[in-house]
Design an enzyme around this catalytic site. Structure first.
Site, PDB file in Angstrom:
ATOM      1  CD  GLU A 112      38.505  39.727  41.281  1.00 44.95           C
ATOM      2  OE1 GLU A 112      38.074  39.394  42.392  1.00 44.95           O
ATOM      3  OE2 GLU A 112      37.778  39.906  40.291  1.00 44.95           O
ATOM      4  CG  HIS A 131      36.260  35.768  38.573  1.00 45.40           C
ATOM      5  ND1 HIS A 131      35.265  35.645  39.530  1.00 45.40           N
ATOM      6  CD2 HIS A 131      36.549  37.090  38.509  1.00 45.40           C
ATOM      7  CE1 HIS A 131      34.983  36.844  40.018  1.00 45.40           C
ATOM      8  NE2 HIS A 131      35.745  37.733  39.412  1.00 45.40           N
ATOM      9  CG  HIS A 133      31.860  40.240  37.636  1.00 39.99           C
ATOM     10  ND1 HIS A 133      32.537  41.342  37.178  1.00 39.99           N
ATOM     11  CD2 HIS A 133      32.724  39.568  38.442  1.00 39.99           C
ATOM     12  CE1 HIS A 133      33.779  41.340  37.689  1.00 39.99           C
ATOM     13  NE2 HIS A 133      33.910  40.263  38.449  1.00 39.99           N
ATOM     14  CG  HIS A 202      33.088  39.632  43.137  1.00 39.63           C
ATOM     15  ND1 HIS A 202      34.351  39.679  43.676  1.00 39.63           N
ATOM     16  CD2 HIS A 202      33.273  39.663  41.793  1.00 39.63           C
ATOM     17  CE1 HIS A 202      35.245  39.772  42.708  1.00 39.63           C
ATOM     18  NE2 HIS A 202      34.616  39.758  41.554  1.00 39.63           N
TER      19      HIS A 202
HETATM   20 MN    MN Z   1      35.708  39.849  39.737  1.00 41.72          MN
END
Ligand code: MN
Length: 274
Positions: A112, A131, A133, A202
């Site tokens: 990603e 980024h 979670h 996500h």
């Molecule tokens: Mn991810």
């Protein structure tokens, strides 16, 4: 003449395959050039950010943090694919904004990574991207309850927190991962000029003008989400910061960021310098 038709098809297929092969060779030849060594302090902060975000429960075995290269705005720095708690300076790789590695040396990048490249393209003001979670934010990406600034520490959420729906962006069901530039661009578009966007089912993306502020915003977005769910569970209306309060309170962070940073860094790394 079905036989001829089939032969034509096979020949055509071989030609397409050959074209792909040569395209791959051309790509390999045009690997991006390096911007040169980044400032050691920047690498040190990036490694510390990895460790801190893992220590604070924002990242676990997954998720990543990057910083824009200090010598070239068209390059960014991001670890090879590795659990953030294990990242050292030797794991940091240089990428162009199409998320092609400058010097992979056999190292694998995150699937990603396009999240980072496309946000740096769309947002010249952004110098760091996380980024994650982050567990407490997940419910706010899958319900109609918007994430709102509940207290002064998360005043930066005052401009609203949009939710990126990858199914809408892709036009079909996906494996939920931002695995190409087009999806990264769509996510950057949803983020707009804001500091945080949630990703439905996500996680989230958090951006900032420095890696330290990106860490601060990631920690307090997670905390705000946890507190907001608690406040909502108590029942009755919840009072959030009004836009004026959010604007005034968010201007406090810049001058005091080194205080939590040093504390978090000590906790995550002890006296060690990465
Ligand atoms: Mn991810």
């Amino acid at each position: 003449m079905p036989c001829v038709t089939r032969r034509n098809f096979v020949t055509g297929g071989a030609a397409v395959f050959a074209a792909f092969g040569s395209a791959r060779r051309v790509l390999a030849q045009t690997a991006p050039t390096t911007a040169g060594p980044a400032a050691p302090a920047l690498i040190e902060d990036l490694v510390a950010a990895n460790r801190i975000l893992a220590d604070q429960g924002v990242l676990d075995g997954y998720g990543h943090v990057s910083v824009r290269h200090d010598r070239d705005p068209n390059r960014y720095l991001l670890s090879r694919s590795l659990g953030p708690a294990l990242v050292t300076a030797a794991d940091i790789m240089e990428w162009d904004l199409d998320s092609v590695p400058v010097d992979p040396r056999g190292r694998t990048g995150f699937i990603e990574r396009f999240i980072h490249g496309e946000i740096y393209k769309a947002r010249p003001d952004v110098l760091a991207v996380v980024h994650n979670h982050s567990p407490s934010v997940i419910p706010f990406g899958v319900t109609t309850a918007p994430l709102l600034p509940l207290y002064h520490m998360s005043a930066f959420l005052g401009g609203g927190v949009p939710v990126f729906d990858i199914k809408k962006a892709a036009g079909e069901s996906t494996d939920m991962l931002v695995r190409n530039s087009a999806l990264g661009r769509a996510l950057a578009q949803t983020l707009g000029a804001r500091p945080v966007a949630l990703m439905r089912g996500h996680g989230a993306v958090v951006v900032a003008p420095s890696v330290r502020i990106a860490v601060f915003r990631s920690v307090y977005t997670e905390m705000n989400a946890r507190l907001q769910a608690q406040a909502m569970a108590l029942g009755g209306p919840v009072t959030y910061l009004d836009p004026e309060e959010a604007r005034k309170a968010s201007s406090n962070v810049g001058g005091t960021i080194d205080r939590p940073w040093e504390l978090w860094r000590q906790r995550a790394l002890g006296g060690a310098r990465p």
